[in-house]
Scaffold this motif. Structure first.
Motif, PDB file in Angstrom:
ATOM      1  N   GLU A   1       0.820  -1.427   0.034  1.00 63.01           N
ATOM      2  CA  GLU A   1       0.040  -0.085  -0.111  1.00 63.01           C
ATOM      3  C   GLU A   1       0.842   1.263  -0.049  1.00 63.01           C
ATOM      4  OE1 GLU A   1      -4.123  -0.955   2.287  1.00 63.01           O
ATOM      5  OE2 GLU A   1      -2.596  -0.364   3.443  1.00 63.01           O
ATOM      6  N   CYS A   2       0.340   2.400  -0.718  1.00 59.43           N
ATOM      7  CA  CYS A   2       0.961   3.727  -0.432  1.00 59.43           C
ATOM      8  C   CYS A   2       0.092   4.413   0.546  1.00 59.43           C
ATOM      9  CB  CYS A   2       0.896   4.311  -2.091  1.00 59.43           C
ATOM     10  SG  CYS A   2      -0.828   4.573  -2.584  1.00 59.43           S
ATOM     11  N   ILE A   3       0.539   5.657   0.718  1.00 61.36           N
ATOM     12  CA  ILE A   3      -0.021   6.261   1.712  1.00 61.36           C
ATOM     13  C   ILE A   3      -1.690   6.770   1.456  1.00 61.36           C
ATOM     14  CG2 ILE A   3       1.731   7.819   2.469  1.00 61.36           C
ATOM     15  CD1 ILE A   3       1.141  10.067   0.843  1.00 61.36           C
ATOM     16  N   GLU A   4      -2.084   6.260   0.449  1.00 62.07           N
ATOM     17  CA  GLU A   4      -3.797   6.494   0.343  1.00 62.07           C
ATOM     18  C   GLU A   4      -4.195   5.084   1.007  1.00 62.07           C
ATOM     19  OE1 GLU A   4      -4.994   8.967  -1.445  1.00 62.07           O
ATOM     20  OE2 GLU A   4      -3.258   9.917  -1.941  1.00 62.07           O
ATOM     21  N   LYS A   5      -3.650   4.306   1.265  1.00 66.44           N
ATOM     22  CA  LYS A   5      -4.027   2.918   1.915  1.00 66.44           C
ATOM     23  C   LYS A   5      -5.349   2.496   1.424  1.00 66.44           C
ATOM     24  CE  LYS A   5      -2.566   4.241   6.649  1.00 66.44           C
ATOM     25  NZ  LYS A   5      -3.426   4.951   7.815  1.00 66.44           N
TER      26      LYS A   5
ATOM     27  N   MET B   1      -3.152  -2.152  -2.794  1.00 63.47           N
ATOM     28  CA  MET B   1      -1.556  -2.338  -2.806  1.00 63.47           C
ATOM     29  C   MET B   1      -1.196  -2.414  -4.265  1.00 63.47           C
ATOM     30  SD  MET B   1      -1.394  -5.324  -0.061  1.00 63.47           S
ATOM     31  CE  MET B   1      -2.786  -6.495  -0.595  1.00 63.47           C
ATOM     32  N   HIS B   2      -0.310  -1.618  -4.608  1.00 66.18           N
ATOM     33  CA  HIS B   2       0.502  -1.331  -5.971  1.00 66.18           C
ATOM     34  C   HIS B   2       1.291  -2.564  -6.109  1.00 66.18           C
ATOM     35  CE1 HIS B   2      -0.482   2.883  -6.990  1.00 66.18           C
ATOM     36  NE2 HIS B   2      -0.331   3.165  -5.530  1.00 66.18           N
ATOM     37  N   LEU B   3       1.038  -3.276  -7.241  1.00 65.25           N
ATOM     38  CA  LEU B   3       1.701  -4.407  -7.432  1.00 65.25           C
ATOM     39  C   LEU B   3       2.874  -4.113  -8.734  1.00 65.25           C
ATOM     40  CD1 LEU B   3       0.278  -8.027  -7.823  1.00 65.25           C
ATOM     41  CD2 LEU B   3       1.981  -7.410  -9.471  1.00 65.25           C
TER      42      LEU B   3
ATOM     43  N   LYS C   1      -6.985   5.323 -11.320  1.00 65.52           N
ATOM     44  CA  LYS C   1      -5.654   5.678 -11.007  1.00 65.52           C
ATOM     45  C   LYS C   1      -5.470   6.035  -9.362  1.00 65.52           C
ATOM     46  CE  LYS C   1      -4.568   7.611 -15.368  1.00 65.52           C
ATOM     47  NZ  LYS C   1      -4.828   8.835 -16.116  1.00 65.52           N
ATOM     48  N   CYS C   2      -4.332   5.956  -8.933  1.00 63.36           N
ATOM     49  CA  CYS C   2      -4.347   6.229  -7.538  1.00 63.36           C
ATOM     50  C   CYS C   2      -3.451   7.638  -7.550  1.00 63.36           C
ATOM     51  CB  CYS C   2      -3.029   5.239  -7.182  1.00 63.36           C
ATOM     52  SG  CYS C   2      -2.702   5.568  -5.377  1.00 63.36           S
ATOM     53  N   ARG C   3      -4.175   8.290  -6.467  1.00 56.16           N
ATOM     54  CA  ARG C   3      -3.644   9.491  -6.447  1.00 56.16           C
ATOM     55  C   ARG C   3      -2.137   9.851  -6.063  1.00 56.16           C
ATOM     56  NH1 ARG C   3      -8.557  11.663  -2.724  1.00 56.16           N
ATOM     57  NH2 ARG C   3      -7.248  10.949  -1.113  1.00 56.16           N
ATOM     58  N   CYS C   4      -1.567   8.889  -5.849  1.00 54.51           N
ATOM     59  CA  CYS C   4      -0.218   9.020  -5.656  1.00 54.51           C
ATOM     60  C   CYS C   4       0.693   9.151  -6.772  1.00 54.51           C
ATOM     61  CB  CYS C   4       0.381   7.625  -4.435  1.00 54.51           C
ATOM     62  SG  CYS C   4       0.648   6.340  -5.615  1.00 54.51           S
ATOM     63  N   GLY C   5       0.063   9.052  -7.939  1.00 59.29           N
ATOM     64  CA  GLY C   5       0.841   9.138  -9.120  1.00 59.29           C
ATOM     65  C   GLY C   5       1.346   8.010  -9.543  1.00 59.29           C
TER      66      GLY C   5
HETATM   67 ZN    ZN Z   1      -0.633   4.895  -4.739  1.00 61.10          ZN
END
Ligand code: ZN
Ligand code: AMP
Length: 430
Positions: free
Chosen positions: A248-252, A255-257, A310-314
């Motif tokens: 997981e990134c900070i968005e929780k 999980m980015h694979l 898309k995930c907000r973390c980029g």
């Molecule tokens: Zn992310």
């Protein structure tokens, strides 16, 4: 907060062409160097040159854990033995274990992936990681250890257990992060609570990485609230390096694979066909960078979905959901399919429930859920216990659609596990 920003945020087109190139190389190496794959390819009249697009992966044979066992110890090795610098085995519960080999390059690559995961969640040089996973043949602790060192983190190789010493280490060295199983984290919380310690006051923890066994959002919240930290889900399996496969990134939120290292597919475990994106199914992984032991289309048995959007973390690497269950963990009671996690989720959402529980299945599909509850509830007021038992029974029934028998226990009654816990005791097959 990126470790390898270019690759973590690579656009999908470039990512896919990188995957195709690496897939073609992996398939050629497997075909050439591993007789098990040579035979499988011959059986289906396939040659590595038949992989022209990523979709062609579906033509490849699956690899199962039975294949790994059958080829124990060296059958799936793609390099000379002299190139192997590390052996791990997977925690098989029955029969022969599975041997997993790492070359120097593989060790480095596994550590790079962990470095991405740690930095993505804010852990960096100056942090102190107390690693409470088992060191040894199991991949969990060592792979994390090497990755954390790569980032420049101070790693305390505590291993699991010896809870008093863990607490002392956390206090003396001001550990800021933990790597721990969910069941041991809950146990640690209960020990600290009983000793009148307050993690927010007495420790310096900021985050914990929990993995190696399934747990629910409710358990995450329970641990976050108790310790006053952020908890990140960490997924991996020995066959694919161990931890660092998805994180997981900070968005929780999933999980980015790491798709530059693994091709992910989600299949229907019954038919082997790919399910439409967004539907749940069994995760199948193909290694793209492994030198010593490339594995094609490995059936993980873990049931997940791909998170949409898309995930907000980029980061552009797709996210998988929390592990919903293992296809071989599913309990069938009176015709109803139940994953143990559904039960865990209900229990951990109830405040009076302490950290430990057990599911016992007996003849005629009787299910008993044995639950440890907070000490303060054993105050001699029977009506308290009765109403709590009714509440738990009802909540379980509405989640799993069968009514289990619920037994309330004092904390400390059930066996505590330091590694992976055994939650289900199936006496129907004993
Ligand atoms: Zn992310
Ligand atoms: P091992 O081969 O001993 O490394 O165990 C790998 C298995 O542990 C995976 O296939 C999953 O079933 C389970 N596992 C690992 N991490 C997680 C996680 N974060 N959530 C749920 N299950 C996990």
């Amino acid at each position: 907060m990126f470790w390898q920003k270019d690759i973590e945020t690579i656009n999908r087109r470039n990512l896919e062409s990188l995957q195709l190139k690496r897939l073609q190389q992996t398939v050629s190496r497997a075909y050439k160097n591993i007789p098990f794959y040579t035979d499988k390819f011959l059986e289906i009249h396939m040659k590595p040159k038949d992989i022209i697009s990523l979709r062609d992966i579906r033509k490849l044979p699956f690899t199962s854990r039975e294949d790994l066992r059958a080829n124990y110890p060296f059958g799936l090795l793609a390099v000379d033995k002299e190139q192997v610098v590390r052996l791990h085995t997977s925690s098989g519960t029955t029969g022969k274990p599975k041997a997993i080999f790492f070359s120097k390059k593989d060790i480095n690559q596994a550590a790079e992936l962990i470095a991405r995961c740690l930095v993505m969640t804010g852990t960096t040089k100056g942090d102190v990681l107390q690693n409470m996973m088992t060191y040894g043949l199991f991949t969990g602790a060592l792979v994390m250890h090497y990755g954390a060192e790569k980032v420049g983190v101070l790693v305390i190789p505590a291993g699991p257990g010896n809870t008093q010493r863990q607490i002392a280490l956390m206090q003396d060295f001001k550990s800021t992060a933990l790597h721990i199983t969910p069941s041991y984290a809950l146990y640690l919380a209960s020990v600290m609570h009983n000793e009148g310690l307050d993690p927010r006051r007495d420790l310096s923890l900021r985050r914990a990485y929990l993995g190696s066994e399934p747990y629910s959002e409710e358990t995450r919240s329970k641990i976050e609230n108790y310790f006053g930290i952020d908890v990140y889900n960490s997924y991996g399996l020995s066959e694919m390096n161990g931890p660092g496969v998805a994180f997981e990134c900070i968005e929780k939120n999933g999980m980015h694979l790491w798709e530059d290292n693994f091709i992910l597919e989600i299949i229907d475990p019954e038919t082997g066909e790919t399910v439409p994106e967004g539907e749940k199914g069994e995760l199948v992984l193909t290694t793209l960078c492994r030198e010593a032991m490339p594995i094609l289309r490995y059936r993980t048995r873990d049931i997940v979905t791909i998170m949409p959007g898309k995930c907000r973390c980029g980061r552009t690497h797709r996210r998988i959901s929390r592990i919903i269950g293992r296809s071989d963990d599913m309990i069938i009671i009176r015709g109803v399919n139940i994953f143990p996690q559904q039960i865990e989720q209900v229990l951990m959402g109830i405040k009076a429930v302490a950290q430990n529980y057990q599911i016992v299945l007996e003849a005629y599909d009787q299910m008993t859920v044995r639950v440890e509850i907070s000490k303060d509830l054993f105050d001699g007021r029977v009506e308290h216990l009765v109403s709590l038992r009714n509440e738990i029974t009802e909540k379980l029934r509405s989640e799993i659609l069968v009514r289990p028998k619920v037994e309330l226990l004092e904390p400390g009654t059930l066996p505590v596990s330091e590694g992976k816990s055994t939650r289900v005791i199936d006496k129907r097959t004993l």
